[in-house]
Scaffold this motif. Structure first.
Motif, PDB file in Angstrom:
ATOM      1  N   TYR A 152       0.832  -1.200   0.000  1.00 13.66           N
ATOM      2  CA  TYR A 152       0.000   0.000   0.000  1.00 13.66           C
ATOM      3  C   TYR A 152       0.872   1.257   0.000  1.00 13.66           C
ATOM      4  N   LYS A 153       1.987   1.244   0.748  1.00 11.03           N
ATOM      5  CA  LYS A 153       2.865   2.411   0.783  1.00 11.03           C
ATOM      6  C   LYS A 153       3.482   2.674  -0.574  1.00 11.03           C
ATOM      7  N   ARG A 154       3.850   1.596  -1.253  1.00  9.29           N
ATOM      8  CA  ARG A 154       4.445   1.781  -2.584  1.00  9.29           C
ATOM      9  C   ARG A 154       3.412   2.246  -3.591  1.00  9.29           C
ATOM     10  N   HIS A 155       2.236   1.599  -3.549  1.00 15.71           N
ATOM     11  CA  HIS A 155       1.247   1.869  -4.579  1.00 15.71           C
ATOM     12  C   HIS A 155       0.535   3.190  -4.360  1.00 15.71           C
ATOM     13  N   SER A 156       0.572   3.736  -3.169  1.00 21.84           N
ATOM     14  CA  SER A 156      -0.151   4.966  -2.885  1.00 21.84           C
ATOM     15  C   SER A 156       0.398   6.152  -3.662  1.00 21.84           C
ATOM     16  N   ILE A 157       1.646   6.025  -4.176  1.00 23.10           N
ATOM     17  CA  ILE A 157       2.190   7.117  -4.985  1.00 23.10           C
ATOM     18  C   ILE A 157       1.332   7.328  -6.222  1.00 23.10           C
ATOM     19  N   ALA A 158       0.766   6.233  -6.752  1.00 23.95           N
ATOM     20  CA  ALA A 158      -0.006   6.327  -7.984  1.00 23.95           C
ATOM     21  C   ALA A 158      -1.278   7.137  -7.791  1.00 23.95           C
ATOM     22  N   ILE A 159      -1.792   7.215  -6.578  1.00 26.04           N
ATOM     23  CA  ILE A 159      -3.029   7.957  -6.345  1.00 26.04           C
ATOM     24  C   ILE A 159      -2.741   9.275  -5.638  1.00 26.04           C
ATOM     25  N   GLY A 160      -1.452   9.677  -5.608  1.00 32.35           N
ATOM     26  CA  GLY A 160      -1.119  10.979  -5.086  1.00 32.35           C
ATOM     27  C   GLY A 160      -0.800  11.019  -3.614  1.00 32.35           C
ATOM     28  N   LEU A 448       1.689 -12.077  -6.394  1.00 29.83           N
ATOM     29  CA  LEU A 448       0.522 -11.207  -6.351  1.00 29.83           C
ATOM     30  C   LEU A 448      -0.690 -11.925  -5.763  1.00 29.83           C
ATOM     31  N   VAL A 449      -0.824 -13.203  -6.099  1.00 22.96           N
ATOM     32  CA  VAL A 449      -1.923 -13.992  -5.535  1.00 22.96           C
ATOM     33  C   VAL A 449      -1.782 -14.075  -4.021  1.00 22.96           C
ATOM     34  N   ALA A 450      -0.533 -14.306  -3.585  1.00 21.15           N
ATOM     35  CA  ALA A 450      -0.301 -14.375  -2.134  1.00 21.15           C
ATOM     36  C   ALA A 450      -0.584 -13.041  -1.462  1.00 21.15           C
ATOM     37  N   LEU A 451      -0.209 -11.959  -2.127  1.00 15.26           N
ATOM     38  CA  LEU A 451      -0.457 -10.631  -1.570  1.00 15.26           C
ATOM     39  C   LEU A 451      -1.948 -10.352  -1.473  1.00 15.26           C
ATOM     40  N   LEU A 452      -2.703 -10.708  -2.532  1.00 15.28           N
ATOM     41  CA  LEU A 452      -4.150 -10.496  -2.522  1.00 15.28           C
ATOM     42  C   LEU A 452      -4.804 -11.295  -1.407  1.00 15.28           C
ATOM     43  N   GLU A 453      -4.333 -12.520  -1.213  1.00 11.88           N
ATOM     44  CA  GLU A 453      -4.905 -13.354  -0.170  1.00 11.88           C
ATOM     45  C   GLU A 453      -4.605 -12.764   1.208  1.00 11.88           C
ATOM     46  N   GLU A 454      -3.416 -12.200   1.354  1.00 13.60           N
ATOM     47  CA  GLU A 454      -3.048 -11.605   2.640  1.00 13.60           C
ATOM     48  C   GLU A 454      -3.929 -10.401   2.949  1.00 13.60           C
ATOM     49  N   ILE A 455      -4.247  -9.611   1.908  1.00 18.23           N
ATOM     50  CA  ILE A 455      -5.139  -8.456   2.108  1.00 18.23           C
ATOM     51  C   ILE A 455      -6.538  -8.916   2.468  1.00 18.23           C
ATOM     52  N   LYS A 467     -11.546  -2.616   1.846  1.00 19.43           N
ATOM     53  CA  LYS A 467     -12.215  -2.341   0.567  1.00 19.43           C
ATOM     54  C   LYS A 467     -11.373  -1.420  -0.312  1.00 19.43           C
ATOM     55  N   LYS A 468     -10.745  -0.439   0.303  1.00 22.52           N
ATOM     56  CA  LYS A 468      -9.921   0.511  -0.459  1.00 22.52           C
ATOM     57  C   LYS A 468      -8.724  -0.190  -1.099  1.00 22.52           C
ATOM     58  N   LYS A 469      -8.048  -1.038  -0.326  1.00 18.25           N
ATOM     59  CA  LYS A 469      -6.882  -1.738  -0.854  1.00 18.25           C
ATOM     60  C   LYS A 469      -7.269  -2.756  -1.936  1.00 18.25           C
ATOM     61  N   LEU A 470      -8.387  -3.426  -1.732  1.00 16.43           N
ATOM     62  CA  LEU A 470      -8.846  -4.379  -2.743  1.00 16.43           C
ATOM     63  C   LEU A 470      -9.225  -3.668  -4.035  1.00 16.43           C
ATOM     64  N   LYS A 471      -9.793  -2.497  -3.895  1.00 21.67           N
ATOM     65  CA  LYS A 471     -10.148  -1.739  -5.091  1.00 21.67           C
ATOM     66  C   LYS A 471      -8.909  -1.290  -5.851  1.00 21.67           C
ATOM     67  N   GLN A 472      -7.868  -0.876  -5.128  1.00 21.39           N
ATOM     68  CA  GLN A 472      -6.609  -0.513  -5.770  1.00 21.39           C
ATOM     69  C   GLN A 472      -5.980  -1.728  -6.457  1.00 21.39           C
ATOM     70  N   PHE A 473      -6.008  -2.851  -5.780  1.00 26.33           N
ATOM     71  CA  PHE A 473      -5.435  -4.075  -6.361  1.00 26.33           C
ATOM     72  C   PHE A 473      -6.204  -4.482  -7.615  1.00 26.33           C
ATOM     73  N   GLN A 474      -7.515  -4.409  -7.566  1.00 25.27           N
ATOM     74  CA  GLN A 474      -8.330  -4.778  -8.726  1.00 25.27           C
ATOM     75  C   GLN A 474      -8.029  -3.891  -9.919  1.00 25.27           C
ATOM     76  N   SER A 476      -5.144  -2.340 -10.511  1.00 25.32           N
ATOM     77  CA  SER A 476      -3.787  -2.560 -10.999  1.00 25.32           C
ATOM     78  C   SER A 476      -3.610  -3.940 -11.614  1.00 25.32           C
ATOM     79  N   TYR A 477      -4.203  -4.965 -11.006  1.00 28.22           N
ATOM     80  CA  TYR A 477      -4.017  -6.343 -11.473  1.00 28.22           C
ATOM     81  C   TYR A 477      -5.377  -7.019 -11.637  1.00 28.22           C
ATOM     82  N   PRO A 478      -6.148  -6.622 -12.665  1.00 26.08           N
ATOM     83  CA  PRO A 478      -7.524  -7.140 -12.802  1.00 26.08           C
ATOM     84  C   PRO A 478      -7.580  -8.650 -13.036  1.00 26.08           C
ATOM     85  N   GLU A 479      -6.602  -9.201 -13.766  1.00 24.58           N
ATOM     86  CA  GLU A 479      -6.637 -10.636 -14.046  1.00 24.58           C
ATOM     87  C   GLU A 479      -6.440 -11.448 -12.779  1.00 24.58           C
TER      88      GLU A 479
END
Length: 525
Positions: A152-160, A448-455, A467-474, A476-479
């Motif tokens: 989340y800390k890394r990916h949060s740059i993408a949303i400002g 990524l699968v392991a990360l999604l499961e951990e979330i 919900k916020k983190k799952l939405k960001q993951f969806q 970035s990695y929809p498949e």
């Protein structure tokens, strides 16, 4: 691609022999009441070879008749020619009427093997390596364990959202480090412009002094001439005065005594004698092969200029300074119409090349064409001395930018790659399509699968954050997300909905007591 200096010299030697044999007119001559077929006079050979060298692009019109005679002496010694009685092996050829002929076969020289100097790979220094004689404690670095919070800390740059950051200071470079950068980048550029696979063909890189390169690049005056820290290595004052006198003729500010007829020739002779007594040429024996290799580039003007610029940076500072002053004087004398002729028989330009080429460039073990090759290179140097004897700006700027980059302070975000341990780079090899697909899945999707499961299974974060983190993951990695949650129902399991059935209100407390129905007037028939 230019060949090495060994090939240049041998190829030109063989080329001149073949052209001379093909172009030298042969006819019948008489000597002491006897006729000789298919021969030539020595003076005829000088005429023919001098014209041939003057029209050859590798030598040019600066070649003198005396230099041609010297070359014919070497031809006689190497049995390229022989006298009319079949004698050879001595350098007693004279510009006269003696008869000579070609032997049945011409002894062309084989190409010599290239010397190997003990290869030294040109590479950038690694300042993280401990120096010899010192010990450093091993500092273990803990590798990153990717979790939802880190992601989340890394990916949060993408949303400002920018997390906390820190400054990482690079290791300070010493003067020795900077000098090694100059050496490695300068030699790399020289190898590229010469078109060589390895500089071992022309130079022992261990003999290149990195301090000399840096001093030549920065210790310069307003005219671009190197200044020396050790003044004892500079030219004597009386030689500098003599050189300034001829370079600035007729203005001789340094000379207070009156001049006389022939004064300029005496001054010139003094300068020639001083440079002629040097034990080593200004371009040094060690760098002779480098400068001769540039002869293969003279037809490509800009490349030859750059090659000579870089090569002259390798010289000891005192040699570079003397070369700058000498060549500048030679060029000014050649174009000075006010200066009286310094020779009655030789043009001033040719005299400059003839008088100073040997003190500028020569080999330790003189070969057959060294004098002519030196004359050609010195002529080019004299015509372009302002460019050649200046520091190449592109090389200097690229090195300075690299040094600044290495020393620049880096900004690293918390949890960024600074905290991770990276494996050492390895060489690549081609793999099959199936193997690539397998690596793509196992190497990228499984983490990524392991990360999604951990979330999804983390019970320590609130439903809102999950919900916020799952939405960001969806996003970035929809498949990957679709595989884990193929339907809305599978996603809804994580968020059990609260019962929508509302508690009945106590409406009865608000109502009036029950009263019987009364017919109103509006309902009357």
């Amino acid at each position: 691609m230019p060949v090495s200096c060994f090939s240049v010299r041998v190829a030109q030697w063989n080329e001149i022999i073949e052209l001379f044999r093909a172009g030298m007119p042969l006819r019948k001559h008489r000597c002491r009441f006897k006729s000789y077929e298919r021969c030539f006079k020595a003076s005829e050979a000088v005429d023919c070879l001098h014209e041939l060298l003057g029209s050859n692009q590798n030598f040019g019109p600066e070649v003198t008749r005396s230099q041609t005679v010297k070359l014919l002496k070497k031809f006689l010694k190497n049995h390229v020619i022989e006298d009319i009685k079949g004698r050879w092996g001595k350098e007693d050829f004279q510009d006269d009427g003696h008869l000579y002929r070609f032997p049945p076969s011409s002894p062309l020289k084989p190409y010599p093997k290239k010397p190997m100097y003990g290869k030294e790979v040109i590479k950038f220094p690694d300042w993280n390596d401990p120096k010899a004689g010192t010990s450093q404690e091993h500092i273990p670095v803990k590798s990153i364990v990717m979790n939802s919070e880190m992601w989340y800390k890394r990916h949060s740059i993408a949303i400002g959202e920018v997390p906390a950051c820190k400054l990482v200071f690079r290791r300070e470079l010493t003067q020795e480090n900077i000098e090694e950068i100059w050496k490695s980048m300068t030699l790399s550029r020289l190898q590229k412009v010469l078109g060589l696979d390895c500089l071992d063909e022309v130079i022992d890189t261990k003999l290149v002094n990195s301090k000399h390169i840096v001093q030549n690049a920065y210790n310069v005056n307003k005219q671009g001439i190197v200044t020396l820290e050790d003044k004892s290595k500079d030219l004597p004052h009386w030689i500098l005065s003599a050189m300034k006198c001829l370079a600035n003729w007729p203005i001789c500010s340094d000379l207070k005594q009156p001049t006389y007829s022939g004064f300029e020739r005496d001054v010139f002779k003094t300068i020639v004698d001083y440079f002629g007594q040097m034990k080593e040429p200004l371009l040094t024996f060690n760098f002779f092969d480098v400068f001769v290799s540039v002869l293969g580039l003279l037809q490509k003007h800009s490349e030859a200029i750059e090659a000579l610029q870089i090569s002259c940076l390798l010289l000891p500072p005192e040699n570079r300074r003397k070369l700058q002053l000498l060549v500048r004087m030679m060029a000014r004398i050649s174009f000075n119409k006010d200066l009286p002729p310094l020779s009655e028989s030789v043009r001033t330009r040719v005299l400059m090349v003839q008088a100073f080429s040997r003190c500028i460039l020569c080999s330790k073990d003189e070969m057959d064409l060294d004098e002519l090759l030196a004359a050609k290179l010195v002529s080019f140097l004299m015509d372009n001395y302002q460019e050649i004897l200046s520091v190449p700006s592109s090389l200097k700027s690229s090195i300075e930018e690299h040094v600044v980059h290495v020393q620049r302070v880096q900004i690293k975000y918390a949890g960024a790659d600074t905290d991770a341990v990276f494996p050492a780079p390895s060489f690549c090899h081609q793999i099959s399509t199936d193997e690539f697909e397998y690596q793509r899945v196992t190497g990228s999707q499984e983490p990524l699968v392991a990360l999604l499961e951990e979330i999804a299974m983390n019970k320590e974060i609130s439903m809102k954050d999950k919900k916020k983190k799952l939405k960001q993951f969806q996003k970035s990695y929809p498949e990957v997300y679709r595989v884990r949650f193929p339907t809305p129902e599978t996603e809804a399991v994580l968020f059990p909905e609260k019962s929508k059935q509302k508690q009945p209100l106590l409406m009865w407390a608000l109502r009036k007591p029950f009263q019987p129905f009364h017919r109103t007037r509006s309902f009357r028939m």
